[in-house]
Design a protein around this motif. Structure first.
Motif, short mmCIF file in Angstrom:
data_model
loop_
_atom_site.label_atom_id
_atom_site.label_comp_id
_atom_site.label_asym_id
_atom_site.label_seq_id
_atom_site.Cartn_x
_atom_site.Cartn_y
_atom_site.Cartn_z
N ILE A 1 -30.72 29.73 0.02
CA ILE A 1 -31.61 28.58 -0.16
C ILE A 1 -32.56 28.49 1.03
N PHE A 2 -32.04 28.81 2.22
CA PHE A 2 -32.87 28.72 3.43
C PHE A 2 -33.69 30.00 3.65
N THR A 3 -33.06 31.17 3.45
CA THR A 3 -33.82 32.40 3.67
C THR A 3 -34.99 32.52 2.71
N SER A 4 -34.79 32.11 1.45
CA SER A 4 -35.86 32.21 0.45
C SER A 4 -37.03 31.30 0.79
N MET A 5 -36.76 30.25 1.58
CA MET A 5 -37.77 29.27 1.95
C MET A 5 -38.85 29.87 2.85
N PHE A 6 -38.54 31.03 3.45
CA PHE A 6 -39.47 31.66 4.39
C PHE A 6 -39.96 33.02 3.87
N MET A 7 -39.84 33.23 2.57
CA MET A 7 -40.26 34.48 1.96
C MET A 7 -41.37 34.23 0.94
N VAL B 1 -34.56 22.36 0.38
CA VAL B 1 -33.25 22.49 -0.26
C VAL B 1 -33.23 21.75 -1.60
N LEU B 2 -33.71 20.53 -1.61
CA LEU B 2 -33.71 19.74 -2.85
C LEU B 2 -34.63 20.36 -3.90
N ALA B 3 -35.72 20.95 -3.46
CA ALA B 3 -36.62 21.63 -4.40
C ALA B 3 -35.92 22.83 -5.03
N SER B 4 -35.20 23.59 -4.23
CA SER B 4 -34.46 24.74 -4.77
C SER B 4 -33.40 24.30 -5.76
N LEU B 5 -32.72 23.21 -5.44
CA LEU B 5 -31.69 22.70 -6.34
C LEU B 5 -32.29 22.21 -7.65
N ALA B 6 -33.49 21.65 -7.58
CA ALA B 6 -34.18 21.22 -8.80
C ALA B 6 -34.49 22.42 -9.69
N HIS B 7 -34.90 23.52 -9.06
CA HIS B 7 -35.18 24.75 -9.81
C HIS B 7 -33.90 25.31 -10.43
#
Length: 233
Positions: A75-81, A120-126
């Protein structure tokens, strides 16, 4: 319609955290992703809804590679890719324009926590939307869009009357943020509805944009500095 600047007359802090986030995103894209050509890195460190739902690493299916343990760290690593030069350029442009104002309102540390939490919340929404639709569960997702959407949501709440410079074809205009960002979020919602209805296929995680935007709108008041006088609704 593309934003190219905003009103920074009220900014008093140097946005060090925003600069750091932009630099880190660019570093990951250039060094680790090799300008988007390192597919093995993408398939290992992007967020996969099916892995996040089960907590189990999936290797081999759809070419997925081994993820860091636990898989929730993606969730965190994808946030910077990012997937391409256009992808990172658009995201960093939005972050540069809107992020400094939010950092000024929240303070450096609270802005960083706010940014990561929105991501994090955006990823969880997806992930939730993928689970509900039963679609894209094994498709890697990546990008700072969800966290940046949170920044946009916060900007709409705190600075709805700020003038945003937008570029349309060969002309530039100054438009209130409530209109600029209002149009943006409506476009995300319409695109997501079209995907649900099967009328549109896209590699864009619109649910993450919507989830991040709503998270930013709802959470920003909890993070704002007590001495900050808001120019909100």
């Amino acid at each position: 319609m593309m934003p190219i600047g905003d009103d920074n007359t009220g900014r008093t802090l140097t946005p060090y955290v925003n600069y750091l986030l932009i630099a880190l995103n660019i570093f990951v894209f250039v060094y680790y992703q090799r300008f988007g050509t390192n597919i093995d890195f993408l398939l290992s460190y992007a967020a996969v809804p099916g892995e996040l739902l089960t907590g189990a690493d999936i290797v081999g299916t759809n070419g997925l590679g081994p993820s860091p343990a636990p898989v929730y760290t993606t969730i965190f690593t994808s946030m910077f890719m990012h997937g391409s030069i256009a992808h990172i350029f658009g995201n960093m442009l939005y972050l540069a324009i809107f992020g400094d104002n939010i950092e000024n309102a929240l303070g450096h540390f609270r802005y960083l926590v706010f940014y990561l939490l929105c991501g994090v919340l955006a990823s969880l929404a997806h992930v939730l939307m993928s689970a509900v639709l039963g679609d894209g569960l094994l498709v890697p997702s990546l990008g700072a869009s969800g966290a940046i959407s949170g920044v946009l949501g916060a900007y709409l709440v705190l600075f709805p009357r700020n003038r945003i410079r937008i570029w349309v074809l060969l002309f530039t205009f100054r438009v209130p943020a409530i209109i600029t960002l209002g149009i943006w979020i409506v476009m995300q919602i319409v695109s997501q509805v079209n995907m649900i209805g099967g009328r549109e296929q896209s590699g864009v995680a619109y649910a993450a944009h919507i989830g991040g935007f709503l998270a930013g709108m709802l959470l920003v008041r909890l993070f704002i500095k007590k001495q900050e006088v808001s120019r909100g609704f």
